[in-house]
Design a protein around this motif. Structure first.
Motif, PDB file in Angstrom:
ATOM      1  N   GLU A  61      53.012 128.684 -57.109  1.00  0.00           N
ATOM      2  CA  GLU A  61      54.370 128.935 -56.645  1.00  0.00           C
ATOM      3  C   GLU A  61      54.925 127.613 -56.148  1.00  0.00           C
ATOM      4  O   GLU A  61      54.288 126.910 -55.359  1.00  0.00           O
ATOM      5  N   ASN A  62      56.112 127.246 -56.643  1.00  0.00           N
ATOM      6  CA  ASN A  62      56.730 125.975 -56.282  1.00  0.00           C
ATOM      7  C   ASN A  62      58.229 126.141 -56.158  1.00  0.00           C
ATOM      8  O   ASN A  62      58.811 127.068 -56.712  1.00  0.00           O
ATOM      9  N   GLU A  63      58.842 125.190 -55.475  1.00  0.00           N
ATOM     10  CA  GLU A  63      60.286 125.081 -55.496  1.00  0.00           C
ATOM     11  C   GLU A  63      60.620 123.966 -56.474  1.00  0.00           C
ATOM     12  O   GLU A  63      59.926 122.954 -56.532  1.00  0.00           O
ATOM     13  N   MET A  64      61.645 124.194 -57.301  1.00  0.00           N
ATOM     14  CA  MET A  64      62.057 123.199 -58.284  1.00  0.00           C
ATOM     15  C   MET A  64      63.555 122.950 -58.126  1.00  0.00           C
ATOM     16  O   MET A  64      64.261 123.750 -57.511  1.00  0.00           O
ATOM     17  N   PHE A  65      64.019 121.852 -58.723  1.00  0.00           N
ATOM     18  CA  PHE A  65      65.400 121.425 -58.530  1.00  0.00           C
ATOM     19  C   PHE A  65      66.023 120.972 -59.848  1.00  0.00           C
ATOM     20  O   PHE A  65      65.418 120.207 -60.598  1.00  0.00           O
ATOM     21  N   VAL A  66      67.244 121.465 -60.103  1.00  0.00           N
ATOM     22  CA  VAL A  66      67.985 121.127 -61.317  1.00  0.00           C
ATOM     23  C   VAL A  66      69.099 120.162 -60.952  1.00  0.00           C
ATOM     24  O   VAL A  66      69.887 120.428 -60.041  1.00  0.00           O
ATOM     25  N   ASN A  67      69.180 119.057 -61.674  1.00  0.00           N
ATOM     26  CA  ASN A  67      70.275 118.096 -61.554  1.00  0.00           C
ATOM     27  C   ASN A  67      70.862 117.867 -62.945  1.00  0.00           C
ATOM     28  O   ASN A  67      70.209 118.109 -63.959  1.00  0.00           O
ATOM     29  N   ASP A  68      72.084 117.386 -62.993  1.00  0.00           N
ATOM     30  CA  ASP A  68      72.737 116.953 -64.238  1.00  0.00           C
ATOM     31  C   ASP A  68      73.016 118.061 -65.238  1.00  0.00           C
ATOM     32  O   ASP A  68      73.160 117.801 -66.435  1.00  0.00           O
ATOM     33  N   VAL A  69      73.103 119.304 -64.777  1.00  0.00           N
ATOM     34  CA  VAL A  69      73.586 120.386 -65.627  1.00  0.00           C
ATOM     35  C   VAL A  69      74.848 120.913 -64.963  1.00  0.00           C
ATOM     36  O   VAL A  69      74.858 121.215 -63.770  1.00  0.00           O
ATOM     37  N   ASP A  70      75.906 121.020 -65.746  1.00  0.00           N
ATOM     38  CA  ASP A  70      77.208 121.418 -65.223  1.00  0.00           C
ATOM     39  C   ASP A  70      77.672 122.733 -65.831  1.00  0.00           C
ATOM     40  O   ASP A  70      77.199 123.134 -66.902  1.00  0.00           O
ATOM     41  N   SER A  71      78.609 123.362 -65.169  1.00  0.00           N
ATOM     42  CA  SER A  71      79.206 124.581 -65.681  1.00  0.00           C
ATOM     43  C   SER A  71      79.778 124.296 -67.066  1.00  0.00           C
ATOM     44  O   SER A  71      80.442 123.283 -67.271  1.00  0.00           O
ATOM     45  N   GLY A  72      79.477 125.193 -67.998  1.00  0.00           N
ATOM     46  CA  GLY A  72      79.973 125.025 -69.361  1.00  0.00           C
ATOM     47  C   GLY A  72      79.042 124.272 -70.284  1.00  0.00           C
ATOM     48  O   GLY A  72      79.235 124.284 -71.501  1.00  0.00           O
ATOM     49  N   ASP A  73      78.028 123.599 -69.731  1.00  0.00           N
ATOM     50  CA  ASP A  73      77.049 122.930 -70.586  1.00  0.00           C
ATOM     51  C   ASP A  73      76.320 123.960 -71.433  1.00  0.00           C
ATOM     52  O   ASP A  73      75.951 125.031 -70.949  1.00  0.00           O
ATOM     53  N   ARG A  74      76.101 123.632 -72.693  1.00  0.00           N
ATOM     54  CA  ARG A  74      75.323 124.487 -73.608  1.00  0.00           C
ATOM     55  C   ARG A  74      73.929 123.888 -73.690  1.00  0.00           C
ATOM     56  O   ARG A  74      73.776 122.744 -74.103  1.00  0.00           O
TER      57      ARG A  74
END
Length: 189
Positions: free
Chosen positions: A103-116
């Motif tokens: 079990e881990n915490e992860m982090f998303v960067n550089d993805v924006d609304s509307g990105d496919r």
């Protein structure tokens, strides 16, 4: 020749907290990853995944990185790595990753609304990692065009079964009597 199949049939099995786990170059980086195997996998991903109009490949650290990097190089689609480290950058989104063995915490960067995005991972077992990432991508407002995992390990109680995402896989396996058994040599999707 099917190097992915052959390499899985030769994979050693270990037990970690009651979970039978195969040790493989794609999922563990051990034993050494031969370029021919990686090349075969990337070609299969490109043939199976819906790549039209994909803006970004999204992959979890660490074992999705080599597959996704090679796929990015072959398709010219930029790569975003979901990290286990928080950077505190603007727009960073946290998610919880719960698998059959961690079990881990992860982090998303550089993805924006509307990105496919194409979500790409090494192994689908419980679906915990992909479930966490799809939830974070939905929260961001990204469109998940396709989800691909190289290997599906049967019997993990896939958390994505009740989601709108059909995970495509290249090969499906199970662990029976301390051996990898191929349950579908062509995977799902």
């Amino acid at each position: 020749m099917n190097q992915l199949r052959d390499s899985l049939l030769d994979a050693p099995i270990i037990e970690k907290e009651g979970y039978h786990y195969f040790v493989h170059p794609i999922s563990d980086g051990v034993p050494m990853l031969e370029p021919e195997l990686l090349r075969e996998i990337v070609i299969k991903i490109i043939r199976k995944a819906a790549l039209e109009d994909v803006d970004k490949i999204v992959t979890p650290a660490a074992m999705g990185i080599h597959i996704s990097t090679a796929t990015s190089l072959m398709t010219d689609i930029p790569l975003v790595v979901v990290r286990k480290r928080q950077y505190g950058l603007e727009g960073e989104v946290a998610l919880s990753q719960v698998t059959g063995y961690s079990e881990n915490e992860m982090f998303v960067n550089d993805v924006d609304s509307g990105d496919r995005v194409l979500l790409l991972d090494d192994v689908l077992s419980t679906g915990g990692t992909l479930r966490g990432i799809t939830g974070a991508l939905e929260e961001i407002g990204a469109e998940i065009v396709d989800v691909v995992a190289v290997i599906k390990k049967e019997g993990g109680g896939n958390e994505l079964d009740d989601s709108p995402y059909d995970v495509k896989t290249l090969i499906n396996v199970d662990v029976v009597d301390q051996e990898v058994v191929i349950t579908d040599p062509h995977g799902d999707g």
